[in-house]
Design a protein around this motif. Structure first.
Motif, PDB file in Angstrom:
ATOM      1  N   VAL A  56     -16.576 -14.398   4.553  1.00  0.00           N
ATOM      2  CA  VAL A  56     -16.849 -13.778   5.861  1.00  0.00           C
ATOM      3  C   VAL A  56     -15.536 -13.415   6.555  1.00  0.00           C
ATOM      4  O   VAL A  56     -15.346 -12.284   7.019  1.00  0.00           O
ATOM      5  CB  VAL A  56     -17.678 -14.730   6.750  1.00  0.00           C
ATOM      6  CG1 VAL A  56     -17.920 -14.100   8.122  1.00  0.00           C
ATOM      7  CG2 VAL A  56     -19.003 -15.067   6.085  1.00  0.00           C
ATOM      8  N   LEU A  57     -14.598 -14.371   6.608  1.00  0.00           N
ATOM      9  CA  LEU A  57     -13.299 -14.111   7.226  1.00  0.00           C
ATOM     10  C   LEU A  57     -12.459 -13.177   6.369  1.00  0.00           C
ATOM     11  O   LEU A  57     -11.717 -12.336   6.898  1.00  0.00           O
ATOM     12  CB  LEU A  57     -12.562 -15.436   7.448  1.00  0.00           C
ATOM     13  CG  LEU A  57     -11.183 -15.360   8.130  1.00  0.00           C
ATOM     14  CD1 LEU A  57     -11.291 -14.697   9.500  1.00  0.00           C
ATOM     15  CD2 LEU A  57     -10.584 -16.765   8.260  1.00  0.00           C
ATOM     16  N   GLU A  62      -9.564  -8.150   5.440  1.00  0.00           N
ATOM     17  CA  GLU A  62      -9.297  -7.039   4.517  1.00  0.00           C
ATOM     18  C   GLU A  62      -9.726  -5.693   5.104  1.00  0.00           C
ATOM     19  O   GLU A  62      -8.992  -4.703   5.002  1.00  0.00           O
ATOM     20  CB  GLU A  62     -10.037  -7.284   3.199  1.00  0.00           C
ATOM     21  CG  GLU A  62      -9.682  -6.290   2.117  1.00  0.00           C
ATOM     22  CD  GLU A  62     -10.260  -6.692   0.765  1.00  0.00           C
ATOM     23  OE1 GLU A  62     -10.032  -5.954  -0.205  1.00  0.00           O
ATOM     24  OE2 GLU A  62     -10.929  -7.746   0.690  1.00  0.00           O
ATOM     25  N   ASN A  63     -10.923  -5.656   5.715  1.00  0.00           N
ATOM     26  CA  ASN A  63     -11.462  -4.378   6.202  1.00  0.00           C
ATOM     27  C   ASN A  63     -10.886  -3.963   7.557  1.00  0.00           C
ATOM     28  O   ASN A  63     -10.688  -2.776   7.807  1.00  0.00           O
ATOM     29  CB  ASN A  63     -12.984  -4.453   6.298  1.00  0.00           C
ATOM     30  CG  ASN A  63     -13.636  -4.659   4.950  1.00  0.00           C
ATOM     31  OD1 ASN A  63     -13.140  -4.186   3.934  1.00  0.00           O
ATOM     32  ND2 ASN A  63     -14.742  -5.385   4.923  1.00  0.00           N
ATOM     33  N   LYS A  64     -10.637  -4.933   8.416  1.00  0.00           N
ATOM     34  CA  LYS A  64     -10.186  -4.613   9.768  1.00  0.00           C
ATOM     35  C   LYS A  64      -8.664  -4.557   9.919  1.00  0.00           C
ATOM     36  O   LYS A  64      -8.151  -4.001  10.894  1.00  0.00           O
ATOM     37  CB  LYS A  64     -10.746  -5.645  10.761  1.00  0.00           C
ATOM     38  CG  LYS A  64     -12.266  -5.719  10.799  1.00  0.00           C
ATOM     39  CD  LYS A  64     -12.884  -4.414  11.284  1.00  0.00           C
ATOM     40  CE  LYS A  64     -14.414  -4.538  11.369  1.00  0.00           C
ATOM     41  NZ  LYS A  64     -15.027  -3.261  11.821  1.00  0.00           N
ATOM     42  N   ILE A  65      -7.947  -5.148   8.960  1.00  0.00           N
ATOM     43  CA  ILE A  65      -6.478  -5.188   9.083  1.00  0.00           C
ATOM     44  C   ILE A  65      -5.810  -4.369   7.975  1.00  0.00           C
ATOM     45  O   ILE A  65      -5.208  -3.328   8.226  1.00  0.00           O
ATOM     46  CB  ILE A  65      -5.964  -6.643   9.070  1.00  0.00           C
ATOM     47  CG1 ILE A  65      -6.545  -7.434  10.267  1.00  0.00           C
ATOM     48  CG2 ILE A  65      -4.438  -6.669   9.122  1.00  0.00           C
ATOM     49  CD1 ILE A  65      -6.153  -8.893  10.281  1.00  0.00           C
ATOM     50  N   PHE A  66      -5.949  -4.840   6.730  1.00  0.00           N
ATOM     51  CA  PHE A  66      -5.179  -4.240   5.637  1.00  0.00           C
ATOM     52  C   PHE A  66      -5.659  -2.834   5.278  1.00  0.00           C
ATOM     53  O   PHE A  66      -4.840  -1.958   4.966  1.00  0.00           O
ATOM     54  CB  PHE A  66      -5.226  -5.148   4.405  1.00  0.00           C
ATOM     55  CG  PHE A  66      -4.381  -6.380   4.535  1.00  0.00           C
ATOM     56  CD1 PHE A  66      -3.001  -6.312   4.433  1.00  0.00           C
ATOM     57  CD2 PHE A  66      -4.960  -7.613   4.779  1.00  0.00           C
ATOM     58  CE1 PHE A  66      -2.215  -7.445   4.552  1.00  0.00           C
ATOM     59  CE2 PHE A  66      -4.185  -8.754   4.905  1.00  0.00           C
ATOM     60  CZ  PHE A  66      -2.809  -8.662   4.795  1.00  0.00           C
ATOM     61  N   TYR A  72      -2.127   1.305   2.396  1.00  0.00           N
ATOM     62  CA  TYR A  72      -3.238   0.659   1.681  1.00  0.00           C
ATOM     63  C   TYR A  72      -3.443   1.243   0.280  1.00  0.00           C
ATOM     64  O   TYR A  72      -3.535   0.513  -0.709  1.00  0.00           O
ATOM     65  CB  TYR A  72      -4.527   0.774   2.496  1.00  0.00           C
ATOM     66  CG  TYR A  72      -5.748   0.296   1.742  1.00  0.00           C
ATOM     67  CD1 TYR A  72      -5.956  -1.063   1.522  1.00  0.00           C
ATOM     68  CD2 TYR A  72      -6.676   1.207   1.219  1.00  0.00           C
ATOM     69  CE1 TYR A  72      -7.060  -1.500   0.813  1.00  0.00           C
ATOM     70  CE2 TYR A  72      -7.774   0.776   0.513  1.00  0.00           C
ATOM     71  CZ  TYR A  72      -7.968  -0.577   0.315  1.00  0.00           C
ATOM     72  OH  TYR A  72      -9.063  -1.020  -0.388  1.00  0.00           O
ATOM     73  N   GLU A  73      -3.525   2.574   0.164  1.00  0.00           N
ATOM     74  CA  GLU A  73      -3.784   3.205  -1.128  1.00  0.00           C
ATOM     75  C   GLU A  73      -2.650   2.964  -2.117  1.00  0.00           C
ATOM     76  O   GLU A  73      -2.881   2.818  -3.314  1.00  0.00           O
ATOM     77  CB  GLU A  73      -3.996   4.715  -0.929  1.00  0.00           C
ATOM     78  CG  GLU A  73      -5.262   5.078  -0.180  1.00  0.00           C
ATOM     79  CD  GLU A  73      -6.510   4.658  -0.933  1.00  0.00           C
ATOM     80  OE1 GLU A  73      -6.452   4.597  -2.182  1.00  0.00           O
ATOM     81  OE2 GLU A  73      -7.545   4.389  -0.297  1.00  0.00           O
ATOM     82  N   LEU A  82      -3.203 -10.548  -0.948  1.00  0.00           N
ATOM     83  CA  LEU A  82      -2.638 -10.716   0.400  1.00  0.00           C
ATOM     84  C   LEU A  82      -3.723 -11.111   1.405  1.00  0.00           C
ATOM     85  O   LEU A  82      -3.491 -11.955   2.283  1.00  0.00           O
ATOM     86  CB  LEU A  82      -1.958  -9.419   0.849  1.00  0.00           C
ATOM     87  CG  LEU A  82      -0.592  -9.099   0.241  1.00  0.00           C
ATOM     88  CD1 LEU A  82      -0.115  -7.733   0.709  1.00  0.00           C
ATOM     89  CD2 LEU A  82       0.432 -10.170   0.608  1.00  0.00           C
ATOM     90  N   SER A  83      -4.900 -10.524   1.260  1.00  0.00           N
ATOM     91  CA  SER A  83      -6.007 -10.840   2.167  1.00  0.00           C
ATOM     92  C   SER A  83      -6.455 -12.288   1.982  1.00  0.00           C
ATOM     93  O   SER A  83      -6.719 -12.998   2.967  1.00  0.00           O
ATOM     94  CB  SER A  83      -7.178  -9.888   1.921  1.00  0.00           C
ATOM     95  OG  SER A  83      -6.807  -8.547   2.141  1.00  0.00           O
ATOM     96  N   ILE A  84      -6.557 -12.730   0.728  1.00  0.00           N
ATOM     97  CA  ILE A  84      -6.950 -14.121   0.455  1.00  0.00           C
ATOM     98  C   ILE A  84      -5.912 -15.086   1.012  1.00  0.00           C
ATOM     99  O   ILE A  84      -6.251 -16.097   1.649  1.00  0.00           O
ATOM    100  CB  ILE A  84      -7.128 -14.335  -1.064  1.00  0.00           C
ATOM    101  CG1 ILE A  84      -8.316 -13.513  -1.582  1.00  0.00           C
ATOM    102  CG2 ILE A  84      -7.330 -15.816  -1.373  1.00  0.00           C
ATOM    103  CD1 ILE A  84      -8.483 -13.555  -3.087  1.00  0.00           C
ATOM    104  N   MET A  85      -4.628 -14.781   0.783  1.00  0.00           N
ATOM    105  CA  MET A  85      -3.560 -15.642   1.290  1.00  0.00           C
ATOM    106  C   MET A  85      -3.580 -15.697   2.820  1.00  0.00           C
ATOM    107  O   MET A  85      -3.450 -16.779   3.419  1.00  0.00           O
ATOM    108  CB  MET A  85      -2.205 -15.128   0.800  1.00  0.00           C
ATOM    109  CG  MET A  85      -1.029 -16.052   1.122  1.00  0.00           C
ATOM    110  SD  MET A  85       0.534 -15.371   0.523  1.00  0.00           S
ATOM    111  CE  MET A  85       0.197 -15.265  -1.234  1.00  0.00           C
TER     112      MET A  85
END
Length: 371
Positions: A56-57, A62-66, A72-73, A82-85
């Motif tokens: 959920v977080l 990932e969608n709202k920041i990165f 990104y591309e 990076l999102s998991i970390m």
């Protein structure tokens, strides 16, 4: 043709009856086997649950920041790690914040308690004396406590081998629990890192070994489960934030000390449905009691009132609305979940009950339309 169908039905009923009798006759062995299987796969089940919660977080990060960043591309392959970390760091930071706020207060409270111990003893003796309890009676009671202490020491000396076995067993269980948690975390990170690939593999297996009707039904249930769990986690976090703010405001109005750290603790423990805020009440009451016993009593009464407000109004409206479950069934689900498996049961009961409720409601509506 009808006779053949009739014989097949009889054969199915006979087979079902035989299997049912066999299951009832060997029910203890079946439960032992299921317990063994659950214990064997427990780290992976726990890892899947952790992955569901963290996802959920992770989606938010990932969608709202990165994904909104310009590069990104170009760096798409490393965005997921990076999102998991980042997600794990946020969770660790929240837990660390709670510890930093609470542990120093506990340390100060213990120091205050140690410094004021002579005063507490003197006050206790005065209170006992006012109730007609003489000093000789207190001395006799202390002597009995010392005798009881000697008996415990003698018991430990006489049963040292048994105590050693219990200690080894406890240490073994502790190490096993730590190992299960580590395996669960690694498995959760693996699921999060390749969730799209795993989802695609599961869909292929279902498509290969089932008919289109079952495949569509199974995927609908999976989508509903994912949506329900996500809404439950977000609703639970929102509810914890609300209860923490209400606790902080109430403690400020009532002039209760340690308002900020205790409110953070109460909000953090409120992540456990309905009954969670009471977990932080004991620590909060202990902290306040060392400063002002009357304020500690006021705090306990305030938390009881706040908990009633949370359980009967805030939680069913906020979390129940998020998961699409009526208020009455939220309370039923939490109560049953707590009786089955404690805190874990409480956490999982609401989304599971919501999924079953949605499936049943859809099936009932479809059957009514068909008639």
């Amino acid at each position: 043709m009808d006779m053949k169908k009739y014989k097949n039905d009889i054969l199915i009923y006979i087979t079902y009856t035989v299997l049912l009798i066999f299951a009832l006759y060997n029910i203890s062995h079946i439960f032992n086997f299921l317990g063994f299987v659950f214990k064997l796969f427990y780290p992976f089940i726990l890892g899947a649950i952790i992955a569901f919660v963290i996802n959920v977080l992770l989606n938010l990060v990932e969608n709202k920041i990165f994904k909104r960043l310009k590069f990104y591309e170009k760096f798409k392959k490393i965005i997921r790690p990076l999102s998991i970390m980042t997600t794990l760091l946020i969770i660790i930071g929240i837990i660390g914040l709670v510890v930093i706020l609470i542990v120093p207060q506990l340390k100060d409270t213990v120091n205050i308690f140690s410094e004021n111990m002579p005063v507490y003893i003197e006050t206790l003796e005065e209170r006992l004396d006012s109730f007609g309890i003489s000093e000789s009676y207190i001395s006799e009671y202390i002597e009995k406590l010392n005798t009881f202490k000697d008996e415990i020491i003698n018991y430990v000396k006489g049963n040292s081998s048994e105590i050693f076995k219990v200690t080894i067993g406890f240490a073994s269980n502790f190490i096993s629990s730590i190992a299960n948690i580590v395996i669960a975390l690694v498995f959760a990170i693996y699921i999060l890192a390749s969730k799209e690939k795993l989802s695609c593999q599961v869909k292929k297996i279902i498509k290969a070994y089932s008919n289109p009707k079952f495949e569509r039904r199974f995927l609908d249930i999976c989508d509903l489960s994912n949506k329900t769990f996500s809404n439950f986690i977000s609703g639970q976090c929102l509810e914890a934030l609300i209860i923490g703010l209400l606790c902080f405001i109430g403690m400020l109005i009532l002039g209760i000390p340690y308002s900020a750290p205790i409110s953070v603790l109460v909000g953090f423990t409120a992540l456990i449905p309905v009954f969670g805020a009471f977990i932080g009440t004991f620590i909060g009451a202990f902290l306040i009691f060392m400063i002002n016993p009357i304020k500690a009593l006021i705090f306990i009464i305030f938390i009881i009132v706040l908990q009633q407000l949370e359980g009967n109004l805030i939680y069913p409206k906020v979390v129940g609305k998020q998961v699409g479950l009526p208020s009455i069934w939220v309370m039923v689900a939490v109560t049953i979940g707590a009786s089955i498996n404690g805190i874990i049961g409480m956490l999982l009961s609401v989304p599971i009950c919501s999924i079953l409720y949605s499936i049943l409601a859809t099936d009932v509506n479809n059957r009514i339309k068909s008639k």
